[in-house]
Enzyme design. Sequence first.
Site, PDB file in Angstrom:
ATOM      1  CB  SER A 136      -2.490  -0.843   8.208  1.00 59.47           C
ATOM      2  OG  SER A 136      -2.998   0.423   7.813  1.00 59.47           O
ATOM      3  CD  GLU A 138      -4.991   5.072   8.620  1.00 57.48           C
ATOM      4  OE1 GLU A 138      -5.109   5.589   9.741  1.00 57.48           O
ATOM      5  OE2 GLU A 138      -5.179   5.689   7.555  1.00 57.48           O
ATOM      6  CE1 TYR A 160      -7.860  -2.003   9.617  1.00 49.28           C
ATOM      7  CE2 TYR A 160      -6.478  -0.046   9.376  1.00 49.28           C
ATOM      8  CZ  TYR A 160      -6.853  -1.312   8.955  1.00 49.28           C
ATOM      9  OH  TYR A 160      -6.227  -1.886   7.877  1.00 49.28           O
TER      10      TYR A 160
END
Length: 351
Positions: A136, A138, A160
């Site tokens: 990801s 992120e 996460y």
Amino acid sequence: MSDKRALITGITGQDGSYLAEFLLSKGYEVHGMIRRASSFNTERIDHIYQDPHNPAPKLKLHYGDLCDANNINKIIEETMPHEVYNLGAQSHVRVSFDMPIYTADSVGMGAMRLLEACRDFQEKSGQQVRYYQASSSEMFGKVLETPQKETTPFWPRSPYSCAKVMAHWATVNFRESYGMHASCGILFNHESPRRGETFVTRKITRAVGRIKLGLQDKVFLGNLDSKRDWGFAGDYVKMMWMMLQQEQADDYVVATGRTISVREFAEMAFNAAGLNFDDHVEFDPRYLRPAEVDLLLGDATKAKEKLGWEPETTVEELAQMMVEHDLELASREKTLKDAGHKLPEFSGHDQ
């Protein structure tokens, strides 16, 4: 037609449903791992079974959980996949602050369990398993360079993204340690009409449809200034497949190379329905994260040069697509309301 078998974790999610459609169109036998629940949670893939032109789709579902190693091993042994796509996760960044242990277990340790199961099966059977890890954007978090590419250092800013960093490096480690064909796709934000309604883009377009038809008046959002590189999920799942068709496993950024703010996306969505953003959007601090990610912008040069991949859908087209879908959904809701049915409240909280 292909005689390959693929296993998808997270098949009932946005990406899993698009990937299942894509692989079935390639002739794959597709197996999906789903969590047991007291209610049906397969609405994103139900249409595959209902297609009159494909009365017996090569799609089979298996109850499983990325937190259960024994169960994962059993599914791998039963399905004997040639390709495994690990898309399963507790994938909501804001929720990961409320559920950090479960997020780390399902995302980080989940990938480790799946990789180990694939390695064990491959060694016992002699059949190669090609593995895709859904990494990801992120992971870049508090970015150290812009745009972000495969060599950009990670600085995760949520439970996460910390878990995704673990899963990413575990995949690289299994590739380097055991020679596994294991690749990571570092996907930047990708949306669609199938996006969950608590994610900010879908929360916005869902509200646009309801506001347009008089079912609500306001939508409450958090950080309107955060910027993201938004693409269409249907474009991105093709890249997952392309990675596993290469002779050598590798890691790739998948992105459009363009970033806009949450505010700009919301303005696009409201404009698409002939509404004024300023009349209907309000800030709510409850939706702020404890640690924010301000800017993500991907450099997909490697994917374009090595694999010939290009995103096909612009963010304007994406917003229009999602608004049209959610206008239709709101229209059905309004019909039910006008007929006297009580509708559930839509808040879109968790954004």
